[in-house]
Motif scaffolding. Structure first.
Motif, PDB file in Angstrom:
ATOM      1  N   ASP A  22      14.067   3.216  73.080  1.00 61.58           N
ATOM      2  CA  ASP A  22      13.929   2.279  74.184  1.00 61.58           C
ATOM      3  C   ASP A  22      15.060   2.558  75.172  1.00 61.58           C
ATOM      4  N   THR A  24      17.530   0.802  76.147  1.00 56.91           N
ATOM      5  CA  THR A  24      18.837   0.389  75.647  1.00 56.91           C
ATOM      6  C   THR A  24      19.388   1.422  74.672  1.00 56.91           C
ATOM      7  N   ALA A  25      18.550   1.911  73.773  1.00 53.53           N
ATOM      8  CA  ALA A  25      18.986   2.920  72.801  1.00 53.53           C
ATOM      9  C   ALA A  25      19.407   4.192  73.519  1.00 53.53           C
ATOM     10  N   THR A 133      23.091  -4.189  67.737  1.00 54.37           N
ATOM     11  CA  THR A 133      22.323  -5.426  67.863  1.00 54.37           C
ATOM     12  C   THR A 133      21.219  -5.359  68.909  1.00 54.37           C
ATOM     13  N   SER A 134      21.330  -4.448  69.890  1.00 55.51           N
ATOM     14  CA  SER A 134      20.398  -4.468  71.014  1.00 55.51           C
ATOM     15  C   SER A 134      19.331  -3.391  70.998  1.00 55.51           C
ATOM     16  N   ALA A 135      19.613  -2.256  70.389  1.00 52.75           N
ATOM     17  CA  ALA A 135      18.625  -1.172  70.384  1.00 52.75           C
ATOM     18  C   ALA A 135      17.457  -1.550  69.471  1.00 52.75           C
ATOM     19  N   ARG A 136      16.260  -1.213  69.896  1.00 53.05           N
ATOM     20  CA  ARG A 136      15.084  -1.501  69.061  1.00 53.05           C
ATOM     21  C   ARG A 136      14.846  -0.401  68.037  1.00 53.05           C
ATOM     22  N   ASP A 137      15.297   0.800  68.333  1.00 49.91           N
ATOM     23  CA  ASP A 137      15.108   1.952  67.454  1.00 49.91           C
ATOM     24  C   ASP A 137      16.018   1.829  66.228  1.00 49.91           C
ATOM     25  N   GLU A 138      15.423   1.846  65.042  1.00 57.42           N
ATOM     26  CA  GLU A 138      16.186   1.658  63.796  1.00 57.42           C
ATOM     27  C   GLU A 138      17.233   2.743  63.592  1.00 57.42           C
ATOM     28  N   THR A 140      18.870   4.402  65.816  1.00 53.17           N
ATOM     29  CA  THR A 140      19.980   4.140  66.735  1.00 53.17           C
ATOM     30  C   THR A 140      20.805   2.961  66.246  1.00 53.17           C
ATOM     31  N   ARG A 141      20.154   1.909  65.771  1.00 51.14           N
ATOM     32  CA  ARG A 141      20.901   0.753  65.238  1.00 51.14           C
ATOM     33  C   ARG A 141      21.746   1.160  64.041  1.00 51.14           C
TER      34      ARG A 141
END
Length: 163
Positions: A22, A24-25, A133-138, A140-141
């Motif tokens: 995404d 953000t990521a 906390t903000s990235a949707r990609d696992e 990247t989180r």
């Protein structure tokens, strides 16, 4: 008569979405690469110029960690081309070329080096927390969470080093 504005090229966004990232990521990973690139320069200086043997060892080990992290960040981008939107910026925690040059001539290298490393670790902790906390990609989180733990451990170690 004015010509209509050319449509924006959707390809970079489409490639990011196709890679599972995404916006953000992608922004997080690109910022991480930009700051880590500069941090490696800083840490290499510390590994070669610090008066304290402990500080030299710390800098060398942290430079190796950042190089590994850079590889992981580029792998997350995959086929999405990396764009350094932060080149030449004066951002908190990202040592500038002028700061690096000044550091190499510093009469109190260890103190100035520690100040710049602390700024890098502190600011990148904030950035990593945001990515975690903000990235949707696992992926990247998870990457950001690993960074967060490493930054905390590095800050604690930095505090214990004799100078």
């Amino acid at each position: 008569m004015r010509s209509p504005a050319a449509p924006r090229d959707p390809a970079p966004r489409a490639r990011a979405v196709a890679s599972g990232l995404d916006a953000t990521a992608r922004a997080f990973v690109e910022l991480t690469i930009a700051t880590d690139d500069q941090a490696v320069k800083l840490l290499d200086l510390g590994a070669s110029h610090a008066a304290s043997p402990g500080l030299r060892a710390f800098a060398g080990a942290l430079a190796a960690t950042r190089r590994t992290e850079l590889g992981e960040a580029h792998a997350i981008l995959g086929s999405v081309p990396y764009v350094n939107n932060h080149a030449g910026h004066d951002m908190p925690g990202m040592p500038t070329e002028a700061e690096l040059i000044g550091l190499s001539y510093s009469t109190d290298f260890d103190t100035d080096f520690v100040r710049l490393v602390r700024a890098h670790l502190s600011e990148s902790t904030t950035v990593a927390r945001s990515g975690a906390t903000s990235a949707r990609d696992e992926r990247t989180r998870s990457f950001a969470s690993t960074m967060l733990a490493e930054r905390g451990a590095s800050l604690r170690e930095l505090d214990t080093l004799p100078r």
